[in-house]
Scaffold this active site. Sequence first.
Site, PDB file in Angstrom:
ATOM      1  N   LYS A  22      58.943  45.307  36.988  1.00  0.00           N
ATOM      2  CA  LYS A  22      57.873  44.289  36.987  1.00  0.00           C
ATOM      3  C   LYS A  22      56.529  44.939  36.697  1.00  0.00           C
ATOM      4  CE  LYS A  22      55.852  42.808  41.014  1.00  0.00           C
ATOM      5  NZ  LYS A  22      54.394  42.824  41.034  1.00  0.00           N
ATOM      6  N   ASN A  23      56.208  46.029  37.420  1.00  0.00           N
ATOM      7  CA  ASN A  23      54.852  46.578  37.330  1.00  0.00           C
ATOM      8  C   ASN A  23      54.615  47.365  36.050  1.00  0.00           C
ATOM      9  OD1 ASN A  23      54.274  45.259  39.662  1.00  0.00           O
ATOM     10  ND2 ASN A  23      54.549  47.051  40.986  1.00  0.00           N
ATOM     11  N   ARG A  93      47.773  37.809  39.631  1.00  0.00           N
ATOM     12  CA  ARG A  93      46.594  38.629  39.816  1.00  0.00           C
ATOM     13  C   ARG A  93      46.567  39.862  38.918  1.00  0.00           C
ATOM     14  NH1 ARG A  93      45.768  42.588  42.694  1.00  0.00           N
ATOM     15  NH2 ARG A  93      43.797  41.771  43.437  1.00  0.00           N
ATOM     16  N   CYS A 117      44.642  39.094  48.469  1.00  0.00           N
ATOM     17  CA  CYS A 117      45.922  38.407  48.661  1.00  0.00           C
ATOM     18  C   CYS A 117      46.398  38.761  50.070  1.00  0.00           C
ATOM     19  CB  CYS A 117      46.927  38.836  47.598  1.00  0.00           C
ATOM     20  SG  CYS A 117      47.374  40.550  47.722  1.00  0.00           S
ATOM     21  N   ARG A 122      42.100  43.942  47.823  1.00  0.00           N
ATOM     22  CA  ARG A 122      42.415  44.248  46.420  1.00  0.00           C
ATOM     23  C   ARG A 122      41.178  44.290  45.510  1.00  0.00           C
ATOM     24  NH1 ARG A 122      47.939  42.892  45.837  1.00  0.00           N
ATOM     25  NH2 ARG A 122      48.032  44.425  44.163  1.00  0.00           N
ATOM     26  N   PRO A 123      40.138  45.040  45.868  1.00  0.00           N
ATOM     27  CA  PRO A 123      38.959  45.111  44.995  1.00  0.00           C
ATOM     28  C   PRO A 123      39.304  45.769  43.663  1.00  0.00           C
ATOM     29  CG  PRO A 123      38.827  46.794  46.690  1.00  0.00           C
ATOM     30  CD  PRO A 123      40.026  45.947  47.019  1.00  0.00           C
ATOM     31  N   ILE A 124      38.433  45.569  42.653  1.00  0.00           N
ATOM     32  CA  ILE A 124      38.667  46.252  41.363  1.00  0.00           C
ATOM     33  C   ILE A 124      37.440  47.072  40.974  1.00  0.00           C
ATOM     34  CG2 ILE A 124      40.385  44.580  40.520  1.00  0.00           C
ATOM     35  CD1 ILE A 124      38.188  43.382  38.732  1.00  0.00           C
ATOM     36  N   GLN A 126      36.970  50.238  41.058  1.00  0.00           N
ATOM     37  CA  GLN A 126      37.302  51.444  40.268  1.00  0.00           C
ATOM     38  C   GLN A 126      37.602  51.096  38.812  1.00  0.00           C
ATOM     39  OE1 GLN A 126      37.210  54.737  41.807  1.00  0.00           O
ATOM     40  NE2 GLN A 126      36.104  53.338  43.167  1.00  0.00           N
ATOM     41  N   ASP A 309      55.378  49.453  48.429  1.00  0.00           N
ATOM     42  CA  ASP A 309      56.127  48.217  48.141  1.00  0.00           C
ATOM     43  C   ASP A 309      57.489  48.196  48.834  1.00  0.00           C
ATOM     44  OD1 ASP A 309      54.973  47.953  44.689  1.00  0.00           O
ATOM     45  OD2 ASP A 309      54.004  47.539  46.608  1.00  0.00           O
ATOM     46  N   ARG A 401      58.569  36.024  42.019  1.00  0.00           N
ATOM     47  CA  ARG A 401      57.617  36.764  41.195  1.00  0.00           C
ATOM     48  C   ARG A 401      58.153  38.144  40.820  1.00  0.00           C
ATOM     49  NH1 ARG A 401      52.508  37.806  44.075  1.00  0.00           N
ATOM     50  NH2 ARG A 401      52.303  39.022  42.178  1.00  0.00           N
TER      51      ARG A 401
HETATM   52  C1  EPZ Z   1      49.801  48.086  42.024  1.00  0.00           C
HETATM   53  O1  EPZ Z   1      48.758  47.302  42.608  1.00  0.00           O
HETATM   54  C2  EPZ Z   1      51.055  47.250  42.136  1.00  0.00           C
HETATM   55  N1  EPZ Z   1      50.885  46.019  41.381  1.00  0.00           N
HETATM   56  C3  EPZ Z   1      51.341  46.938  43.602  1.00  0.00           C
HETATM   57  O2  EPZ Z   1      52.591  46.274  43.645  1.00  0.00           O
HETATM   58  C4  EPZ Z   1      51.483  48.261  44.367  1.00  0.00           C
HETATM   59  O3  EPZ Z   1      51.655  47.970  45.742  1.00  0.00           O
HETATM   60  C5  EPZ Z   1      50.238  49.107  44.169  1.00  0.00           C
HETATM   61  O4  EPZ Z   1      49.996  49.311  42.757  1.00  0.00           O
HETATM   62  C6  EPZ Z   1      50.371  50.486  44.822  1.00  0.00           C
HETATM   63  O5  EPZ Z   1      51.474  51.152  44.291  1.00  0.00           O
HETATM   64  C7  EPZ Z   1      51.046  46.068  40.034  1.00  0.00           C
HETATM   65  O6  EPZ Z   1      51.319  47.113  39.464  1.00  0.00           O
HETATM   66  C8  EPZ Z   1      50.889  44.777  39.307  1.00  0.00           C
HETATM   67  P1  EPZ Z   1      46.133  50.135  43.557  1.00  0.00           P
HETATM   68  P2  EPZ Z   1      47.214  47.770  42.411  1.00  0.00           P
HETATM   69  O7  EPZ Z   1      44.994  49.886  42.646  1.00  0.00           O
HETATM   70  O8  EPZ Z   1      47.056  48.383  41.081  1.00  0.00           O
HETATM   71  C9  EPZ Z   1      42.442  50.105  46.567  1.00  0.00           C
HETATM   72  C10 EPZ Z   1      54.107  44.611  44.233  1.00  0.00           C
HETATM   73  O9  EPZ Z   1      54.567  44.222  45.316  1.00  0.00           O
HETATM   74  N2  EPZ Z   1      41.631  49.875  45.361  1.00  0.00           N
HETATM   75  O10 EPZ Z   1      46.948  51.384  43.382  1.00  0.00           O
HETATM   76  O11 EPZ Z   1      46.343  46.638  42.774  1.00  0.00           O
HETATM   77  C11 EPZ Z   1      43.352  48.925  46.859  1.00  0.00           C
HETATM   78  O12 EPZ Z   1      42.672  47.937  47.617  1.00  0.00           O
HETATM   79  C12 EPZ Z   1      52.632  44.912  44.113  1.00  0.00           C
HETATM   80  O13 EPZ Z   1      54.778  44.802  43.179  1.00  0.00           O
HETATM   81  C13 EPZ Z   1      40.235  49.866  45.481  1.00  0.00           C
HETATM   82  O14 EPZ Z   1      39.687  50.028  46.565  1.00  0.00           O
HETATM   83  O15 EPZ Z   1      47.129  48.897  43.543  1.00  0.00           O
HETATM   84  C14 EPZ Z   1      44.487  49.560  47.624  1.00  0.00           C
HETATM   85  O16 EPZ Z   1      44.090  49.679  48.988  1.00  0.00           O
HETATM   86  C15 EPZ Z   1      51.901  44.718  45.445  1.00  0.00           C
HETATM   87  N3  EPZ Z   1      39.491  49.670  44.356  1.00  0.00           N
HETATM   88  C16 EPZ Z   1      44.603  50.954  47.002  1.00  0.00           C
HETATM   89  O17 EPZ Z   1      43.347  51.185  46.327  1.00  0.00           O
HETATM   90  C17 EPZ Z   1      40.061  49.492  43.115  1.00  0.00           C
HETATM   91  O18 EPZ Z   1      39.319  49.334  42.122  1.00  0.00           O
HETATM   92  C18 EPZ Z   1      45.708  51.096  45.978  1.00  0.00           C
HETATM   93  O19 EPZ Z   1      45.575  50.032  45.068  1.00  0.00           O
HETATM   94  C19 EPZ Z   1      41.463  49.513  43.014  1.00  0.00           C
HETATM   95  C20 EPZ Z   1      42.237  49.712  44.143  1.00  0.00           C
END
Ligand code: EPZ
Length: 422
Positions: A22-23, A93, A117, A122-124, A126, A309, A401
């Site tokens: 999926k990811n 998302r 969620c 889930r901020p963006i 970065q 996950d 999903r």
């Molecule tokens: C991806 O989410 C996956 N989703 C998630 O899978 C997975 O849990 C996660 O990576 C960690 O492996 C997809 O690939 C679509 P991150 P993502 O950015 O990219 C913080 C599932 O069940 N952060 O690695 O959103 C964030 O809040 C889903 O398949 C910031 O602070 O995860 C989190 O605490 C759930 N600022 C940590 O970093 C940012 O700009 C890791 O998030 C980005 C992230």
Amino acid sequence: MAYYIINGGNRLEGSVTVSGAKNAALAIIPAAILAGESCRLENLPRIEDVNMLEHILLKIGASVESTADGGMRIDPRGISNYHVTFDMVSKMRASYYLLGALLGRYGHAEIALPGGCAIGQRPIDQHIKGLRALGAEVSIEHGIVKAKARELVGADIYLDMASVGATINIMLAAVAARGQTIISNAAKEPHVVDTANFLNMMGAQVKGAGTDIIRVNGGMRLHGCTYAIIPDQIEAGTYMIAAAATRGDVVLNNIIPTHLEAISAKLMESGVTVFEGDDGREFYMRVSCDNRPRAVNIKTLPYPGFPTDLQQPMMAMLAKADGNSYIVENIFESRFNHVSELQRMGANINVNGRTATVEGTKSLAGAPLYASDLRAGAALIVAALSADGRSEVHNVEYIDRGYEYLEEKLRALGADITRVEE
Ligand code: EPZ
């Protein structure tokens, strides 16, 4: 609305074929926008998030055709709209990858903020930091992230945390940026590597994916290609855990063993037998468990650590393990929403901040259960399969999903599961 009825207690036995990741799909489908021609993607999972992404691409003007073998052909040349509205994003998302892809291809993107969620804010920030470093003007107006760039120029970008999404989003824009981009403290997940491999198949120059330093030589003209995405590490891990939780004996086909090392190690530590083999054509994994699993401690970490996950499904298995397990969720700030549902089945779990203490009980009782997010739903399925008696798992649209043909696959393994459309 639909729900599953599960009568627990059956051992899972037999073989299951793992679907495409999926990811990886949610990153590679947007990445196809960067090509000057059409791309053909194979081994895509037919899950709700992929269907939603296909819908979004069609709405912005790309042509997308499903192919007979479950693949997808994407031709981005018809894209005329760079605005992905909230109603599209609210259901999917991960559409934030369209920021990097549309910015890279057209110099313009407007994507509704995905927002938090059930598992965290889930901020963006970065993602935005990286795109700005590449020369984009990025603003957030009324919940819409607006990004524009006359020209993208390579830059050195250090991520505050090894964010999967930020790593991929920046990579997508960097392949269109003039000169070299270095992404430091990059995420190393298998789907980051798969996305980089796909970009390179289109003619990009992305090196170092899978390490914490990714180098991109941007500005290449990208051509179309055919690409099969990797098997889903998290789906595979979920079936491995379900096999252990039901003291079953399950062979998983279409897997990449190195992607499953963390989950295999933890299951073996818990007394589960995990055998990796290959039949001369492809790898397979056999997971069997005759006795009550032992308690183990889990700390979720970025890859190659234990994947966040799988924290939720693993807790469902440990709820019946012999002894106390300590689970620390280091990635997301509120990924324990499944705990209250497991407690209603008789699980003995205490949550203190990011640590859950799981005191294994001999049995769980079936109950009406409500999923709050995708992997919480997976945890409830695992718990219901190993519980005594009847459970109902509601809010299955979360589970739809991320798990392709879940009911069919589990039933083929001997589970007593029925989907009821309300
Ligand atoms: C991806 O989410 C996956 N989703 C998630 O899978 C997975 O849990 C996660 O990576 C960690 O492996 C997809 O690939 C679509 P991150 P993502 O950015 O990219 C913080 C599932 O069940 N952060 O690695 O959103 C964030 O809040 C889903 O398949 C910031 O602070 O995860 C989190 O605490 C759930 N600022 C940590 O970093 C940012 O700009 C890791 O998030 C980005 C992230």
